[in-house]
Motif scaffolding. Sequence first.
Motif, mmCIF file in Angstrom:
data_model
loop_
_atom_site.group_PDB
_atom_site.id
_atom_site.type_symbol
_atom_site.label_atom_id
_atom_site.label_comp_id
_atom_site.label_asym_id
_atom_site.label_seq_id
_atom_site.Cartn_x
_atom_site.Cartn_y
_atom_site.Cartn_z
ATOM 1 N N GLY A 8 0.820 -1.210 0.000
ATOM 2 C CA GLY A 8 0.000 0.000 0.000
ATOM 3 C C GLY A 8 0.850 1.254 0.000
ATOM 4 N N THR A 9 0.235 2.380 -0.308
ATOM 5 C CA THR A 9 0.984 3.635 -0.407
ATOM 6 C C THR A 9 1.048 4.402 0.903
ATOM 7 O OG1 THR A 9 -1.014 4.772 -1.127
ATOM 8 C CG2 THR A 9 0.453 3.930 -2.839
ATOM 9 N N THR A 10 0.115 4.199 1.818
ATOM 10 C CA THR A 10 0.120 4.999 3.045
ATOM 11 C C THR A 10 0.989 4.372 4.131
ATOM 12 O OG1 THR A 10 -1.947 3.932 3.714
ATOM 13 C CG2 THR A 10 -2.104 6.064 2.609
ATOM 14 N N ALA A 11 0.702 3.166 4.545
ATOM 15 C CA ALA A 11 1.458 2.547 5.642
ATOM 16 C C ALA A 11 2.540 1.596 5.124
ATOM 17 C CB ALA A 11 0.506 1.811 6.571
ATOM 18 N N ASN A 12 2.599 1.405 3.816
ATOM 19 C CA ASN A 12 3.590 0.511 3.193
ATOM 20 C C ASN A 12 3.470 -0.931 3.676
ATOM 21 O OD1 ASN A 12 5.464 0.278 1.187
ATOM 22 N ND2 ASN A 12 7.216 0.605 2.535
ATOM 23 N N TYR A 13 2.235 -1.372 3.968
ATOM 24 C CA TYR A 13 1.973 -2.746 4.354
ATOM 25 C C TYR A 13 1.523 -3.539 3.129
ATOM 26 C CZ TYR A 13 1.922 -1.177 9.202
ATOM 27 O OH TYR A 13 2.265 -0.652 10.412
ATOM 28 N N PRO A 14 1.723 -4.876 3.143
ATOM 29 C CA PRO A 14 1.216 -5.702 2.034
ATOM 30 C C PRO A 14 -0.307 -5.583 1.927
ATOM 31 C CG PRO A 14 2.710 -6.967 3.427
ATOM 32 C CD PRO A 14 2.453 -5.673 4.130
ATOM 33 N N THR A 15 -0.788 -5.532 0.703
ATOM 34 C CA THR A 15 -2.236 -5.394 0.474
ATOM 35 C C THR A 15 -2.920 -6.738 0.270
ATOM 36 O OG1 THR A 15 -1.955 -5.185 -1.907
ATOM 37 C CG2 THR A 15 -1.917 -3.140 -0.614
ATOM 38 N N GLY A 16 -2.160 -7.806 0.188
ATOM 39 C CA GLY A 16 -2.746 -9.118 -0.073
ATOM 40 C C GLY A 16 -2.999 -9.346 -1.555
ATOM 41 N N GLN A 17 -2.407 -8.521 -2.397
ATOM 42 C CA GLN A 17 -2.595 -8.632 -3.835
ATOM 43 C C GLN A 17 -1.286 -9.018 -4.508
ATOM 44 O OE1 GLN A 17 -3.866 -4.535 -4.277
ATOM 45 N NE2 GLN A 17 -5.944 -5.224 -4.808
ATOM 46 N N ARG A 18 -1.410 -9.574 -5.694
ATOM 47 C CA ARG A 18 -0.260 -9.857 -6.545
ATOM 48 C C ARG A 18 -0.375 -9.004 -7.788
ATOM 49 N NH1 ARG A 18 1.946 -15.688 -6.233
ATOM 50 N NH2 ARG A 18 1.559 -16.155 -4.057
ATOM 51 N N GLY A 19 0.732 -8.846 -8.475
ATOM 52 C CA GLY A 19 0.712 -8.036 -9.673
ATOM 53 C C GLY A 19 1.493 -8.674 -10.803
ATOM 54 N N VAL A 20 1.267 -8.151 -11.992
ATOM 55 C CA VAL A 20 2.009 -8.574 -13.181
ATOM 56 C C VAL A 20 2.615 -7.314 -13.774
ATOM 57 C CG1 VAL A 20 1.839 -9.608 -15.472
ATOM 58 C CG2 VAL A 20 0.466 -10.513 -13.607
ATOM 59 N N TYR A 21 3.902 -7.390 -14.092
ATOM 60 C CA TYR A 21 4.614 -6.260 -14.681
ATOM 61 C C TYR A 21 5.034 -6.664 -16.083
ATOM 62 C CZ TYR A 21 8.187 -2.683 -15.356
ATOM 63 O OH TYR A 21 8.931 -1.653 -15.847
ATOM 64 N N ALA A 22 4.581 -5.912 -17.074
ATOM 65 C CA ALA A 22 4.927 -6.198 -18.473
ATOM 66 C C ALA A 22 5.804 -5.067 -18.997
ATOM 67 C CB ALA A 22 3.667 -6.315 -19.322
ATOM 68 N N MET A 23 6.853 -5.428 -19.744
ATOM 69 C CA MET A 23 7.784 -4.428 -20.255
ATOM 70 C C MET A 23 8.152 -4.764 -21.693
ATOM 71 S SD MET A 23 11.541 -3.374 -18.826
ATOM 72 C CE MET A 23 12.228 -4.974 -19.192
ATOM 73 N N TRP A 24 8.133 -3.748 -22.546
ATOM 74 C CA TRP A 24 8.570 -3.875 -23.928
ATOM 75 C C TRP A 24 9.211 -2.563 -24.322
ATOM 76 C CZ3 TRP A 24 3.683 -2.833 -22.413
ATOM 77 C CH2 TRP A 24 3.029 -1.754 -22.994
ATOM 78 N N ARG A 25 9.935 -2.575 -25.415
ATOM 79 C CA ARG A 25 10.619 -1.361 -25.862
ATOM 80 C C ARG A 25 10.328 -1.107 -27.328
ATOM 81 N NH1 ARG A 25 16.591 -0.653 -23.957
ATOM 82 N NH2 ARG A 25 16.022 1.369 -24.743
ATOM 83 N N ASN A 26 9.950 0.119 -27.619
ATOM 84 C CA ASN A 26 9.795 0.557 -29.002
ATOM 85 C C ASN A 26 9.848 2.075 -29.046
ATOM 86 O OD1 ASN A 26 7.254 1.537 -28.270
ATOM 87 N ND2 ASN A 26 6.202 -0.252 -29.042
ATOM 88 N N THR A 27 9.934 2.601 -30.215
ATOM 89 C CA THR A 27 9.886 4.040 -30.410
ATOM 90 C C THR A 27 9.412 4.319 -31.829
ATOM 91 O OG1 THR A 27 11.080 6.120 -30.075
ATOM 92 C CG2 THR A 27 12.274 4.357 -31.196
ATOM 93 N N GLY A 28 9.051 5.546 -32.092
ATOM 94 C CA GLY A 28 8.621 5.957 -33.421
ATOM 95 C C GLY A 28 9.080 7.379 -33.674
ATOM 96 N N ARG A 29 9.243 7.720 -34.948
ATOM 97 C CA ARG A 29 9.714 9.066 -35.279
ATOM 98 C C ARG A 29 9.394 9.411 -36.729
ATOM 99 N NH1 ARG A 29 15.737 11.581 -35.407
ATOM 100 N NH2 ARG A 29 15.001 13.678 -35.753
ATOM 101 N N VAL A 30 9.060 10.675 -36.948
ATOM 102 C CA VAL A 30 8.905 11.215 -38.293
ATOM 103 C C VAL A 30 10.300 11.573 -38.787
ATOM 104 C CG1 VAL A 30 8.029 13.148 -39.665
ATOM 105 C CG2 VAL A 30 6.578 12.083 -37.935
ATOM 106 N N PHE A 31 10.694 11.015 -39.951
ATOM 107 C CA PHE A 31 12.030 11.279 -40.476
ATOM 108 C C PHE A 31 12.070 12.371 -41.531
ATOM 109 C CE2 PHE A 31 13.123 7.374 -38.371
ATOM 110 C CZ PHE A 31 14.391 7.682 -37.904
ATOM 111 N N GLU A 32 10.938 12.759 -42.038
ATOM 112 C CA GLU A 32 10.899 13.855 -43.013
ATOM 113 C C GLU A 32 9.666 14.691 -42.711
ATOM 114 O OE1 GLU A 32 11.834 16.482 -45.263
ATOM 115 O OE2 GLU A 32 13.129 14.792 -45.768
ATOM 116 N N ASN A 33 9.886 15.812 -42.040
ATOM 117 C CA ASN A 33 8.782 16.672 -41.632
ATOM 118 C C ASN A 33 7.921 17.117 -42.810
ATOM 119 O OD1 ASN A 33 7.229 18.322 -39.858
ATOM 120 N ND2 ASN A 33 8.400 20.077 -40.589
ATOM 121 N N GLU A 34 8.527 17.403 -43.933
ATOM 122 C CA GLU A 34 7.783 17.858 -45.101
ATOM 123 C C GLU A 34 6.916 16.770 -45.713
ATOM 124 O OE1 GLU A 34 10.433 19.525 -47.949
ATOM 125 O OE2 GLU A 34 10.966 21.225 -46.677
ATOM 126 N N GLY A 35 7.103 15.526 -45.300
ATOM 127 C CA GLY A 35 6.335 14.418 -45.839
ATOM 128 C C GLY A 35 4.925 14.322 -45.283
#
Length: 190
Positions: free
Chosen positions: A156-183
Amino acid sequence: KMIQDSKDVLEATQFATGAGTTVFPQGITVGASTTATTGTTTVLAVNDIYKTEEALPPRFRPNAQWFANRFIYNKVRQLDTAGGANLWVQDLRQGLANNETGNTGFNLIGYPANEASGMAASLATTTKIAVLGDPSYYVIVERVGLDIELIPHLFGTTANYPTGQRGVYAMWRNTGRVFENEGFITLVGA
C-alpha cells in the motif's frame, strides 16, 4: 489478452500523439509539424480537406494517406451529402467498414483513409484534426519480445503494508519518429 489490449491502446495513443521525449515515441502529429489551418473556428469545411492536400509537396503525394479519428471521418461524410464534391463515397448509405486493421477501406479525395484512434476526436481550436502524408517517412522501431514478471506482494501507499494482492509487470521497448517533416501536413483547427 488484457496485456495485449493495454499495449495496443497505449501504442495507438503514443504513435499518434506521443511527445518524443524521454521514454515516449514521437507521435505522427508531433513530428509532422508542418500545418494547414481550418478556415473557420471549430468548423471543418470541404476547402480544408483540399487545402491540406495542396500543402503537401508533390513528391510525397503518390504514397500519401490520411490519418484521423473516426469522429473526423464522420464529420467529413456530413460535408457532402449530395456527392457533388466526391470527397468520400458516392453512396453514403454504405457506411464505413469496420476493418480490424484500422484502415477504413475508403479513400478521401483519392488517398487511403486510416483510422487513428489515438488522435483527437474534436474540432476545437488548435486541435490536430488529421494528418495527410507518406507513412514510409514515419518509422517504428521495436525490440522483439515482451517481458512479463510476477510481483508476488503489492504494498500500500500509506502505511507501506502488504495489500494481499499480486501483480504482473509487463515491459517492452519501441519508439517511433517522423524522419521527413515535409512528408506530412497536419490539419489544425483555427
